[in-house]
Structures are given as structure tokens and as C-alpha cells.
Design a protein around this motif. Structure first.
Motif, PDB file in Angstrom:
ATOM      1  N   UNK A 410       0.855  -1.194   0.000  1.00 56.73           N
ATOM      2  CA  UNK A 410       0.000   0.000   0.000  1.00 56.73           C
ATOM      3  C   UNK A 410       0.890   1.242   0.000  1.00 56.73           C
ATOM      4  N   UNK A 411       0.341   2.326  -0.510  1.00 57.78           N
ATOM      5  CA  UNK A 411       1.062   3.604  -0.453  1.00 57.78           C
ATOM      6  C   UNK A 411       0.055   4.720  -0.232  1.00 57.78           C
ATOM      7  N   UNK A 412       0.448   5.767   0.514  1.00 57.42           N
ATOM      8  CA  UNK A 412      -0.490   6.868   0.767  1.00 57.42           C
ATOM      9  C   UNK A 412      -0.759   7.659  -0.513  1.00 57.42           C
ATOM     10  N   UNK A 413      -1.995   8.164  -0.633  1.00 61.22           N
ATOM     11  CA  UNK A 413      -2.356   8.924  -1.841  1.00 61.22           C
ATOM     12  C   UNK A 413      -1.744  10.324  -1.836  1.00 61.22           C
ATOM     13  N   UNK A 414      -1.636  10.942  -0.673  1.00 59.69           N
ATOM     14  CA  UNK A 414      -1.102  12.305  -0.586  1.00 59.69           C
ATOM     15  C   UNK A 414      -0.077  12.382   0.534  1.00 59.69           C
ATOM     16  N   UNK A 415       0.664  13.490   0.612  1.00 62.53           N
ATOM     17  CA  UNK A 415       1.653  13.645   1.687  1.00 62.53           C
ATOM     18  C   UNK A 415       0.960  13.767   3.047  1.00 62.53           C
ATOM     19  N   UNK A 416      -0.263  14.326   3.049  1.00 65.21           N
ATOM     20  CA  UNK A 416      -1.021  14.418   4.314  1.00 65.21           C
ATOM     21  C   UNK A 416      -1.383  13.021   4.810  1.00 65.21           C
ATOM     22  N   UNK A 417      -1.741  12.119   3.864  1.00 62.98           N
ATOM     23  CA  UNK A 417      -2.061  10.735   4.231  1.00 62.98           C
ATOM     24  C   UNK A 417      -0.827  10.017   4.764  1.00 62.98           C
ATOM     25  N   UNK A 418       0.338  10.375   4.214  1.00 62.09           N
ATOM     26  CA  UNK A 418       1.584   9.717   4.619  1.00 62.09           C
ATOM     27  C   UNK A 418       1.853   9.915   6.104  1.00 62.09           C
ATOM     28  N   UNK A 438       5.273  -3.920   7.539  1.00 63.23           N
ATOM     29  CA  UNK A 438       6.699  -3.623   7.539  1.00 63.23           C
ATOM     30  C   UNK A 438       7.095  -3.033   6.185  1.00 63.23           C
ATOM     31  N   UNK A 439       8.194  -2.309   6.188  1.00 62.44           N
ATOM     32  CA  UNK A 439       8.680  -1.736   4.929  1.00 62.44           C
ATOM     33  C   UNK A 439       9.774  -2.651   4.374  1.00 62.44           C
ATOM     34  N   UNK A 440       9.620  -3.054   3.107  1.00 60.51           N
ATOM     35  CA  UNK A 440      10.613  -3.898   2.461  1.00 60.51           C
ATOM     36  C   UNK A 440      11.865  -3.065   2.167  1.00 60.51           C
ATOM     37  N   UNK A 441      12.980  -3.481   2.771  1.00 60.22           N
ATOM     38  CA  UNK A 441      14.213  -2.680   2.641  1.00 60.22           C
ATOM     39  C   UNK A 441      14.704  -2.591   1.204  1.00 60.22           C
ATOM     40  N   UNK A 442      14.476  -3.683   0.432  1.00 57.20           N
ATOM     41  CA  UNK A 442      14.993  -3.703  -0.941  1.00 57.20           C
ATOM     42  C   UNK A 442      14.174  -2.824  -1.881  1.00 57.20           C
ATOM     43  N   UNK A 443      12.837  -2.934  -1.771  1.00 57.46           N
ATOM     44  CA  UNK A 443      11.969  -2.224  -2.733  1.00 57.46           C
ATOM     45  C   UNK A 443      11.438  -0.903  -2.191  1.00 57.46           C
ATOM     46  N   UNK A 444      11.512  -0.731  -0.858  1.00 57.35           N
ATOM     47  CA  UNK A 444      10.968   0.487  -0.252  1.00 57.35           C
ATOM     48  C   UNK A 444       9.455   0.455  -0.111  1.00 57.35           C
ATOM     49  N   UNK A 445       8.830  -0.668  -0.532  1.00 56.53           N
ATOM     50  CA  UNK A 445       7.363  -0.767  -0.444  1.00 56.53           C
ATOM     51  C   UNK A 445       6.906  -0.984   0.996  1.00 56.53           C
ATOM     52  N   UNK A 446       5.740  -0.422   1.318  1.00 55.95           N
ATOM     53  CA  UNK A 446       5.116  -0.673   2.614  1.00 55.95           C
ATOM     54  C   UNK A 446       4.162  -1.849   2.437  1.00 55.95           C
ATOM     55  N   UNK A 447       4.431  -2.951   3.156  1.00 54.97           N
ATOM     56  CA  UNK A 447       3.609  -4.162   3.016  1.00 54.97           C
ATOM     57  C   UNK A 447       2.763  -4.367   4.255  1.00 54.97           C
ATOM     58  N   UNK A 448       1.474  -4.707   4.045  1.00 52.24           N
ATOM     59  CA  UNK A 448       0.632  -5.088   5.189  1.00 52.24           C
ATOM     60  C   UNK A 448       0.313  -6.573   5.057  1.00 52.24           C
ATOM     61  N   UNK A 471      -5.360   5.461   0.511  1.00 53.41           N
ATOM     62  CA  UNK A 471      -4.232   4.599   0.110  1.00 53.41           C
ATOM     63  C   UNK A 471      -4.472   3.988  -1.269  1.00 53.41           C
ATOM     64  N   UNK A 472      -3.375   3.786  -2.005  1.00 49.73           N
ATOM     65  CA  UNK A 472      -3.405   2.990  -3.233  1.00 49.73           C
ATOM     66  C   UNK A 472      -2.943   1.587  -2.871  1.00 49.73           C
ATOM     67  N   UNK A 473      -3.602   0.579  -3.460  1.00 48.30           N
ATOM     68  CA  UNK A 473      -3.346  -0.808  -3.062  1.00 48.30           C
ATOM     69  C   UNK A 473      -2.766  -1.599  -4.228  1.00 48.30           C
ATOM     70  N   UNK A 474      -1.675  -2.342  -3.947  1.00 40.88           N
ATOM     71  CA  UNK A 474      -1.077  -3.208  -4.959  1.00 40.88           C
ATOM     72  C   UNK A 474      -1.741  -4.580  -4.942  1.00 40.88           C
TER      73      UNK A 474
END
Length: 691
Positions: A410-418, A438-448, A471-474
Motif C-alpha cells: 500500500x502507499x499513501x495517496x497524498x503527503x497528508x495521508x503519509x 513492515x517496509x521492504x528494505x529492498x523495494x521500499x514498499x510498505x507491506x501489510x 491509500x493505493x493498493x497493490x
């Protein structure tokens, strides 16, 4: 203690769609808590108060409420049936004295029924069974009774039998009182009439009563003696025998009715009062001393004892803030009191004590042993922790939390959401121990991470609606694991100069595959010359390396790591050096042993119309599924299989289209299995790892 004897702390538990919430709604109506009946399908059920529950018609979070019946106080927790929310059942059963297992008269003992009964067995919770939906086509009460015996392995007998079935279901015959109870439809089942049995009914009832008495004779000597002598058994003698057998956790009395059509609920309430234990019947609760965690101690369920309780659930209330649900085992708790959390070594102040009724609340000034309440204002206490009197602390057993098997990015849609996102995820993690991020150290992605697709869907929905975080969802990701194929040994010496001081540590680690899907550390090497803390540092180095794997960043499982050699320098050796050396030696040994990828395998049970069974099986075969068994039941086929989680995304939609929406399934994590090399290779290549 008289007040304690009139308290019942019970849970309503079952497979999804067996009618738990509908049964609870009827209980609240007939006990006078609600003035009208809420319906799940209309989204008006009191206990399903979350928007997400009302939209989907399922229970997601366990809700607590309190009612009175026959001068007894009944605290009820309505638990979810969906396997993705099994943590809710787990933590509720941990603090309950008794439970009502609800079964569908058509479906019988379904997969999730077996799961929740296994959880109740773990906590030794006495229970009674209620066969619901007797009005449905295909209802078969006696088939469900025999399935409880066979599938759940329980000693059981009917204490009621139905009068009619399907649309002919009129009421029940009470085998204890030997009376027929018939409900009036005009007043929503609020009144029922006790009638004498006619000749054929009396004959049938006598057969089943005989079966009940002979089963109870194993638990009650007085009843057995009277039965063998051919004496007439009074209602009180039979009730006492049933109660004794249930509290010994050896016998399951089975009742029946249809909660939706308002028949059979009042006798169920009578059975809760008559047969399920009070806190006094459960007796002393065992725990451990704070200063010596090996030594057992206990607390009696007595308001005059020192206070102790277990926090079993954290929830966020929009008006009160964070609520901590607490089962009080001993003593009493007053507003303004200071209590001690021994696991955190912190003191907590009690701001408010609330009696919960789903999402409504009533303030109390004092709560006593046997009560289930919610506390506001606690700062340090989380799920599974003990609260106790500061002068007489105790630690109760911790709970089991299941492993997560699925993740999405997932990633926040705006900086305020972050800014809000991390804080909100922390809050959700406190509420739900089966959720991680947790945040994946290699990709920088936030995983739930969660227990299934529905679990993560609800988390994302709550982020947006409840916490107003966009949030945007992968796409969903499988939580793979790494393991080893063989045995290998590696030595690593760490030498480094930091701030003019030399640091040295050298260890040799042996790794071997093991059946248990954990990583275990053993210390073969011993030396009196080396300080104990250096051995602990080496173990820490190995266990810290488990999380990141050594090939694709997935955690290790199924490994036994042994410390075989450790070299020591009196001047330069220190803890940090040994932690780093052990970490590197462990990873090197694993790479030498050959790393293999492990994937989560799910236990899957599909209930489908017989004519669609062929399509369902061929679809499962294309998903690398292994069919374990097929059992016909009425016009349905129950297909039990194991299938890799990676192949099961979107299965609910596919199954719906293949069966015109007539099939349903339950899926739960079974274990991790080694992947074929070609499949593992394609998974790794997607992550940019080429082997």
C-alpha cells in the motif's frame, strides 16, 4: 460469592453463516435489552455494528454485551465465523467460562466449526450445542448430533428433539421435563406453550431420554444408581447430572430451534443458566509469579481477593478513544485505581470502567471478579497482558496468535495521508495481533500482512472510512519462506576497529534441516573461559538473521542451528562482534547447505452442488490443488483439498461463476511446503533475483 454464582460468561461460536449473530439478536430481544429484533440481512443487527459487517452480512469483530435471564447476569461475546478473523475467537475463548456452539441443521459440522471447537478444547471451555435453522429445507437434527460425535469426537446426547422439520417445524420436546414446547408466531416468539406429549411423541421422547440418561450415568453416580434400580428420575436430578457432566468438559448437550423464526431461544437461555459454569464452578485461575516465571500461583474468583484480570482485546471507539477489554478474575476494580502491568513493568490509572453493549456503553464506578468490562485511558497494556494489584502481581498465560500468510503493498495517496498512515497502522496492529506491517528494505514498499484476502480488504476499507487515510493498493503477495536442503557448516571471524578499539568475535555454526517449521538454536560448544553474555550474543546474531533469509529476503523456517565452535580473545572480544560473526556464519552455512523456497499451503473445503463438483475439481487441479477427500451430503458434495495460496487469489469470484453462486468454501493455513525448482525460479525472477 452468591453474586458470582449467578454470572455466566459465554461466547457464541460457529462456522460462518450458521446463525450466531441472529441467535444473539433474539437473546437480546427476549431478555429485554432490545425492544426490537435486528436482522443480519438488513444490516440492523446490534452486534454487527461496524459498517463493513453490515454491508457484507458477516461478523468481523467480536462484540460484547450483557443481559439478565432468570436472575442471572449473562455476559455474551458474539464471535466471527470467517476463518480470516479466527484471532477474535481465540482471544474471546481465552477469557470465557462457557460457550454455545451453533450448528446449521442442514450444513452440520462444517470446517470452521471444527476450528473453533479445537480452540475451545485448547482453553478447556465447557459448551452446549444449538442446532439452528430447523426451518430450512434439508434440516436434519439427528444427523448433526451424530456428526458432533464423529467429527468433533465428543460425548453428546440430545436434551431436546424437534417437533417436525423444515416448514413443518413447530417446536421442541424437552427431554428433561418431558413436555412439548410450541411457539406462537404472532408475538415474534416471545410466548410459548408447554403441552403434554401425545402417545407417539411420548414413545419417541422416551427412547431419546433413555439414551441421554445412559450417557449421563458415566458422570453422575447417584443418577447411575437410580437408573439401574429402575427408579423414576426427577427433573432436578437430571439437570444436576447434565450440569456436572458439562462442567467436567466431557459432555455436550444438544438443543435445537430456529433463531430466525423465533423458536427455541428461551430454552437455550435456560440451558446457559442451568448447565454452563459460573466463575465459581471454573474455580481458581492459574498464573505465574512475577519474580519466578517458572513457579505457578493462582487467584480465586473472589471479590475479596487481590485484583487480577486479563486484557483480551483492544478496540478504538470514536467517542472514548482506545478501549481495553478486560476479564476480571479476582478482586475488584474502581475508577481512579492504580493497577500494575507486570509484563511491561508499568503502572496504569483507571480513568473509566465501561459496561459494553456492542458499540454502546454504560459507565460503572466499580467492577468485580467475574465481570467483563472495557477500560479507557490505559497507555501501555496490549492484548494478552495481565493487570494486577501492585502489591500482589501475577502473570496469566499469553495467547497464541496465528501466522500471517498474505500481504499487499500500500502507499499513501497524498503527503497528508503519509503522516497519518504509520500512526494508523500502529493503532490497527494494537487492535488486531494477527495484522502486521513492515517496509521492504529492498523495494521500499510498505507491506501489510494478514490472514486472508478478506482480512486485508477490511483493513484497507477501515483505513479509508474510519481513519480517513487515502491509500493505493497493490496486488496481493504470498508470504513465502526460505529453508535449506542439506547440512552445512561455516566459520566467520569478525575483526574491526571502531574508535581505536579492536572488536573480535569468531564462531562456527552448523545448520541442519528439521521437520518443525521454526528455527531452533542449540549450543553444543561450552567453555568456562567465555562469559555467558557472549553465548547469548551469538544466539541473538543467528535469530536476528532468521527474519531476512539469505536469498530473497523471506524469513527462514525449518532449520536447526548449532553453535559448534567459539573463539575468544580476552582483550578484544565483545558482544557486538559475536552477534555479527554468528549472523554471518549462519547465513554462509545456509547458503552452503542450499537454499530452497517454501510456499504456504492452504487447507480448503468447498461445499458445492453435486452437478458442479466436476468443474470445481478440474479447476482445483489447474491450481495445483491435491484432492484429499469427497463426501456427499444431501444434494451437495464436500470437497476437501490442499492448494498453494499463490494459486488461490480471486478464487471466490471464480467459484461463484462456475457454480452460479451456489457453492461456498473455507480456507485456512495448513503448512509450508517446498516449491518445485522451476516454480521457485519464476517467483524469484519476478523479484529480479536470477539463480
Amino acid at each position: 460469592m452468591k453474586n458470582l454464582e449467578s454470572i455466566r460468561n459465554i461466547g457464541i461460536m460457529a462456522h460462518i453463516d450458521a446463525g450466531k449473530t441472529t441467535t444473539t439478536e433474539r437473546i437480546l430481544y427476549y431478555t429485554g435489552v432490545n425492544y426490537k429484533i435486528g436482522e443480519v440481512h438488513e444490516g440492523t443487527a446490534t452486534m454487527d455494528w461496524m459498517v463493513q459487517e453490515q454491508e457484507r452480512g458477516i461478523t468481523i469483530t467480536s462484540a460484547a454485551t450483557t443481559c439478565m435471564w432468570n436472575k442471572h447476569k449473562i455476559n455474551i461475546i458474539d464471535t466471527p465465523g470467517h476463518v480470516d478473523f479466527t484471532i477474535e475467537v481465540e482471544r474471546s475463548l481465552r477469557v470465557l467460562d462457557g460457550a454455545v456452539g451453533v450448528f446449521c441443521a442442514v450444513g452440520g459440522v462444517e470446517p470452521q466449526s471444527e476450528t473453533v471447537w479445537g480452540q475451545a478444547d485448547r482453553y478447556k471451555v465447557p459448551r452446549i450445542a444449538f442446532v439452528n435453522k430447523m426451518d430450512r429445507v434439508g434440516a436434519d437434527f439427528f444427523n448433526v448430533v451424530s456428526e458432533i460425535k464423529e467429527k468433533l469426537g465428543k460425548t453428546t446426547a440430545a436434551i431436546q428433539i424437534p417437533v417436525g422439520a423444515e416448514d413443518e417445524f413447530k417446536g421442541i420436546i424437552d427431554l428433561v421435563k418431558m413436555k412439548k414446547l410450541v411457539w406462537q408466531d404472532e408475538d415474534l416468539g416471545a410466548k410459548y406453550e408447554a403441552q403434554d406429549l401425545d402417545e407417539s411423541e411420548a414413545e419417541e421422547a422416551a427412547l431419546y431420554r433413555d439414551e441421554l440418561i445412559s450417557t449421563l450415568a458415566d458422570y453422575d453416580d447417584d443418577l447411575a444408581e437410580a437408573y439401574l434400580e429402575g427408579n423414576e428420575l426427577s427433573e432436578d436430578v437430571v439437570k444436576k447430572a447434565i450440569r456436572t457432566a458439562v462442567i467436567k468438559n466431557g459432555f455436550i448437550p444438544v438443543l435445537c430451534g430456529t433463531a430466525f423464526k423465533n423458536k427455541g431461544v428461551q430454552p437455550l437461555l435456560d440451558a446457559v443458566v442451568d448447565y454452563l459454569p459460573s466463575p465459581v464452578d471454573v474455580g481458581a485461575v492459574k498464573g505465574f509469579e512475577v519474580k519466578n516465571r517458572e513457579k505457578e500461583t493462582e487467584r480465586m474468583p473472589d471479590p475479596t481477593e487481590a485484583f487480577s484480570g486479563l486484557a483480551f482485546k483492544i478496540a478504538t471507539d470514536p467517542f472514548v478513544g482506545q478501549l481495553t477489554f478486560l476479564r476480571i478474575y479476582s478482586g475488584e476494580l474502581k475508577v481512579g485505581a492504580q493497577v500494575y502491568n507486570p509484563l511491561e513493568d508499568k503502572k496504569e490509572r483507571i480513568n473509566k470502567i465501561l459496561q459494553m453493549h456492542a458499540n454502546k456503553r454504560e459507565e460503572l464506578q466499580v467492577a468485580k471478579a467475574g465481570d467483563i468490562v472495557a477500560l479507557s485511558g490505559l497507555k501501555y497494556t496490549t492484548t494478552g497482558q495481565t493487570l494486577a494489584a501492585t502489591n500482589k502481581p501475577i502473570i496469566f498465560d499469553l495467547m497464541n496468535f496465528p501466522e500471517t500468510v498474505i500481504s499487499i503493498a500500500i502507499e499513501p495517496k497524498t503527503s497528508a495521508d503519509e503522516d497519518k498512515l504509520n500512526k494508523t497502522l500502529d493503532q490497527l496492529k494494537i487492535e488486531d495481533p494477527s495484522f502486521k506491517y513492515m517496509r521492504n528494505k529492498e523495494t521500499g514498499q510498505l507491506l501489510i500482512y494478514g490472514m486472508g484476502e478478506l482480512h486485508l480488504e477490511i483493513i484497507v476499507d477501515r483505513l479509508e472510512r474510519e481513519f480517513k487515510v487515502g491509500v493505493n493498493v497493490g496486488s496481493p503477495q504470498v508470504a513465502y519462506r526460505e529453508s535449506i536442503e542439506g547440512t552445512a557448516k561455516a566459520t566467520h571471524a569478525y575483526r574491526n576497529e571502531i574508535n581505536g578499539k579492536m572488536q573480535y568475535g569468531e564462531v562456527t555454526i552448523l545448520v541442519e534441516p528439521q521437520e518443525e517449521q521454526t528455527v531452533d538454536f542449540e549450543q553444543e560448544f561450552k567453555s568456562r573461559d567465555i562469559p555467558k553474555e557472549f553465548f547469548a550474543a551469538a544466539e541473538r546474531g543467528v535469530m536476528d538473521s532468521v527474519i531476512g533469509g539469505a536469498m530473497a529476503g523471506y524469513p527462514f523456517i525449518g532449520i536447526k542451528a548449532t553453535l559448534v565452535v567459539m573463539k575468544f580473545d580476552e582483550l578484544d572480544s565483545n558482544e557486538v562482534a559475536y552477534t555479527i560473526a554468528a549472523s554471518m556464519a549462519f547465513r554462509e552455512a545456509c547458503q552452503k547447505a542450499g537454499i530452497t523456497l517454501m510456499e504456504p499451503i492452504m487447507d480448503l473445503e468447498v461445499v458445492t452442488p453435486t452437478e458442479n463438483a466436476g468443474d470445481v475439481i478440474s479447476d482445483l487441479n489447474t491450481r495445483r490443488g491435491k484432492i484429499l477427500s469427497m463426501n456427499p451430503k444431501a444434494d451437495k458434495e464436500i470437497i476437501h483439498s490442499h492448494a498453494p495460496l499463490a494459486e488461490m487469489f480471486g478464487y471466490s469470484t471464480d467459484l461463484r461463476s462456475k457454480t452460479q453462486g451456489r457453492a461456498n468454501f473455507t480456507m485456512s493455513f495448513e503448512n509450508y511446503e517446498k516449491m518445485e525448482k522451476s516454480l521457485a525460479k519464476s517467483v524469484l525472477e519476478k523479484r529480479g533475483i536470477f539463480i
